[in-house]
Design an enzyme around this catalytic site. Structure first.
Site, PDB file in Angstrom:
ATOM      1  CE  LYS A 181       3.304  -2.395  -4.388  1.00 52.25           C
ATOM      2  NZ  LYS A 181       2.792  -2.107  -3.040  1.00 52.25           N
ATOM      3  N   GLY A 213      -4.064  -4.533  -4.370  1.00 52.67           N
ATOM      4  CA  GLY A 213      -5.038  -3.572  -4.866  1.00 52.67           C
ATOM      5  C   GLY A 213      -4.300  -2.321  -5.273  1.00 52.67           C
ATOM      6  CG  HIS A 214      -1.444  -1.997  -7.686  1.00 50.40           C
ATOM      7  ND1 HIS A 214      -0.489  -2.489  -8.521  1.00 50.40           N
ATOM      8  CD2 HIS A 214      -1.080  -2.362  -6.445  1.00 50.40           C
ATOM      9  CE1 HIS A 214       0.419  -3.144  -7.814  1.00 50.40           C
ATOM     10  NE2 HIS A 214       0.080  -3.087  -6.552  1.00 50.40           N
ATOM     11  CD  GLN A 228       1.004  -8.818  -2.211  1.00 47.30           C
ATOM     12  OE1 GLN A 228       1.785  -9.493  -2.827  1.00 47.30           O
ATOM     13  NE2 GLN A 228      -0.222  -8.631  -2.643  1.00 47.30           N
ATOM     14  CG  ASP A 283      -1.772  -1.232   1.317  1.00 48.36           C
ATOM     15  OD1 ASP A 283      -2.232  -1.712   0.268  1.00 48.36           O
ATOM     16  OD2 ASP A 283      -1.923  -1.748   2.443  1.00 48.36           O
TER      17      ASP A 283
HETATM   18  P1  IMP Z   1      -2.366 -12.793   2.159  1.00 48.79           P
HETATM   19  O1  IMP Z   1      -1.429 -12.264   1.124  1.00 48.79           O
HETATM   20  O2  IMP Z   1      -3.814 -12.577   1.804  1.00 48.79           O
HETATM   21  O3  IMP Z   1      -2.058 -14.205   2.523  1.00 48.79           O
HETATM   22  O4  IMP Z   1      -2.141 -11.946   3.500  1.00 48.79           O
HETATM   23  C1  IMP Z   1      -0.953 -12.025   4.269  1.00 48.79           C
HETATM   24  C2  IMP Z   1      -0.608 -10.664   4.876  1.00 48.79           C
HETATM   25  O5  IMP Z   1      -0.233  -9.772   3.837  1.00 48.79           O
HETATM   26  C3  IMP Z   1      -1.767  -9.990   5.616  1.00 48.79           C
HETATM   27  O6  IMP Z   1      -1.229  -9.246   6.699  1.00 48.79           O
HETATM   28  C4  IMP Z   1      -2.339  -9.038   4.587  1.00 48.79           C
HETATM   29  O7  IMP Z   1      -2.997  -7.947   5.177  1.00 48.79           O
HETATM   30  C5  IMP Z   1      -1.059  -8.604   3.874  1.00 48.79           C
HETATM   31  N1  IMP Z   1      -1.284  -8.198   2.488  1.00 48.79           N
HETATM   32  C6  IMP Z   1      -1.489  -8.994   1.428  1.00 48.79           C
HETATM   33  N2  IMP Z   1      -1.627  -8.273   0.308  1.00 48.79           N
HETATM   34  C7  IMP Z   1      -1.492  -6.992   0.661  1.00 48.79           C
HETATM   35  C8  IMP Z   1      -1.490  -5.759  -0.075  1.00 48.79           C
HETATM   36  O8  IMP Z   1      -1.632  -5.714  -1.300  1.00 48.79           O
HETATM   37  N3  IMP Z   1      -1.290  -4.632   0.661  1.00 48.79           N
HETATM   38  C9  IMP Z   1      -1.075  -4.665   1.997  1.00 48.79           C
HETATM   39  N4  IMP Z   1      -1.060  -5.785   2.717  1.00 48.79           N
HETATM   40  C10 IMP Z   1      -1.260  -6.935   2.055  1.00 48.79           C
END
Ligand code: IMP
Length: 429
Positions: A16, A40-41, A223, A13
């Site tokens: 990017k 999510g972009h 991420q 977040d």
């Molecule tokens: P997962 O990727 O859904 O397995 O989540 C694992 C961890 O990564 C959690 O703490 C999510 O909130 C975090 N996370 C996954 N994708 C994003 C993203 O695009 N932005 C911020 N945090 C993310």
């Protein structure tokens, strides 16, 4: 030959999407190398706000060919919805402009069900995943039983899916979760296979040839560094390689085409995190509310994928130095500087203290951050709004001093500053 990699330096977040959008203007290819629809972009162009989870946001630029790389895990339903939305907004999305790696892994409803069941089983120690089935899909990949996008082209794809669902149902049962009815899933996924077949191809060769031919490939990370499976705040991480070197394995590129790559680290002017896990510079109360925003705007600090309020805090330069090293950053792009306008002072965490010792670097990685106390440097804030600034000298001197201090502390120049969500609200230094 130009490989550019845009990577998040924090917990995702970082903004990017808008930096990718900026670089996409000069790119031939924009390729995602990790993750799935957990990302999510948000990109704002005029009155259009594009919220993309899978398709690289570079596709908005008409000359760009967008690639979903082999390092990704793809939910075909989300992808088809996104393709439809982009088309509605007038963006040309066709196999001519979008390629899906046949080696990328498929996310099924069973992965989502397993994600939910595993989180429930973790109870108080849950990771706070996005619930998109990311972890279970990568688990299947590592266990060598996953389905790949290329399997959608097989005559017996639906049969293979049936076997996957039967196995997943056994695991769901063990976790005390209801099993899935395979029939509707197989029917639905048969339709998705038909809709996506023309997009699925071996993408690494095309990207390699493009780089060899002098074209520009922009690798878009999802991420952030601190969510990397190996180097992040494990176990509170995602299940993919988020860091810049992951762009090579996640797109199938060799070191020959990586020489001289430009690696742009995106840094939010403050720090945020969604989900559980350590966060040394986290703040609460009115300052947190001020940094987070009310949720009224798409750029406020609420998850693009889940809508969860993000945890917020001061910028942590100890963690940023770690990201500089792991990614090999050549440039920093600082985003959301406008949010800090109006604060009397701004804080930078320049070191940690524990048992009377000062640490400027993470000696053992970001694993037991609870025992560290942040050491802050306090800098004067700036009252003026910065959202109309378009060049470095337009910025208030205190804002420039803040940015210069970040660059000094981590040894990488700040070359881009974003001062608002609009495409033109960018300063290139
Ligand atoms: P997962 O990727 O859904 O397995 O989540 C694992 C961890 O990564 C959690 O703490 C999510 O909130 C975090 N996370 C996954 N994708 C994003 C993203 O695009 N932005 C911020 N945090 C993310």
């Amino acid at each position: 030959m130009t490989l550019q990699i845009v990577v998040g330096t924090q917990w995702g977040d970082e903004g990017k999407g808008r930096i990718v959008d900026w670089f996409s203007a000069g790119a031939d290819y924009v390729a995602r190398y990790n993750g799935g629809d957990n990302a999510g972009h948000t990109v704002t162009v005029g009155s259009q706000v594009y919220k993309l989870h899978l398709v690289p946001s570079g596709i908005i630029h008409p000359q760009v060919i967008a690639v979903l790389g082999n390092g990704m895990v793809i939910n075909p339903r989300t992808l088809l919805d996104e393709i439809a939305l982009l088309r509605q907004a007038g963006v040309d999305v066709s196999p001519r402009r979008l390629r899906i790696s046949s080696f990328a892994h498929l996310i099924t409803p069973a992965h989502r069900a397993l994600d939910a069941a595993l989180e429930a089983a973790r109870g108080k120690t849950s990771i706070g995943t996005t619930g998109r089935g990311i972890g279970p899909a990568y688990t299947d990949k590592a266990a060598r039983r996953g389905l790949r996008m290329g399997n959608m082209l097989d005559a017996n794809f639906v049969e293979q899916l049936g076997e996957h669902l039967a196995e997943a149902n056994r695991m769901l049962e063990l976790l005390g979760a209801p099993p899935l009815d395979p029939e509707p899933v197989c029917r639905e996924y048969g339709q998705y296979a038909a809709a996506l077949k023309d997009y699925i191809t071996e993408t690494s060769r095309e990207l390699h040839s493009a780089l060899r031919a002098g074209k520009t490939v922009l690798a878009e990370g999802a991420q952030g560094t601190l969510l990397d499976l190996d180097f992040g705040t494990y176990p509170f991480v995602t299940s993919s390689s988020t860091i810049a070197p992951g762009a090579l394995t996640g797109l199938g590129l060799g070191l020959d085409v990586a020489a001289g790559a430009r690696v742009i680290g995106v840094v939010k002017a403050f720090q945020t995190r969604v989900g559980s896990g350590p966060f040394p510079t986290e703040v609460s109360g009115s300052l947190a509310e001020r940094l987070r925003g009310t949720g009224a705007h798409p750029w406020d600090e609420y998850g693009t994928t889940t809508g969860r309020p993000r945890r917020v805090g001061w910028l942590d330069v100890v963690l940023l130095r770690y990201a500089v090293r792991l990614n090999g950053l050549s440039d920093l792009a600082v985003t959301k500087l406008d949010i800090l306008s109006g604060l009397e002072t701004v804080h930078l965490c320049v070191a940690y203290e524990s048992n009377g010792r000062r640490h400027e670097h993470l000696e053992a990685g970001p694993f037991s951050l609870q025992s560290f106390q942040p050491v802050y440097e306090e800098l004067p804030g700036w009252a003026e709004p910065v959202s109309a600034c378009r060049c470095w000298n337009d910025l208030p001197s205190a804002a420039r001093a803040y940015l210069d201090r970040i660059a000094d502390l981590c040894g990488v120049p700040v070359r881009f500053v974003s001062v608002g969500p609009e495409r033109e609200q960018m300063i290139e230094r």
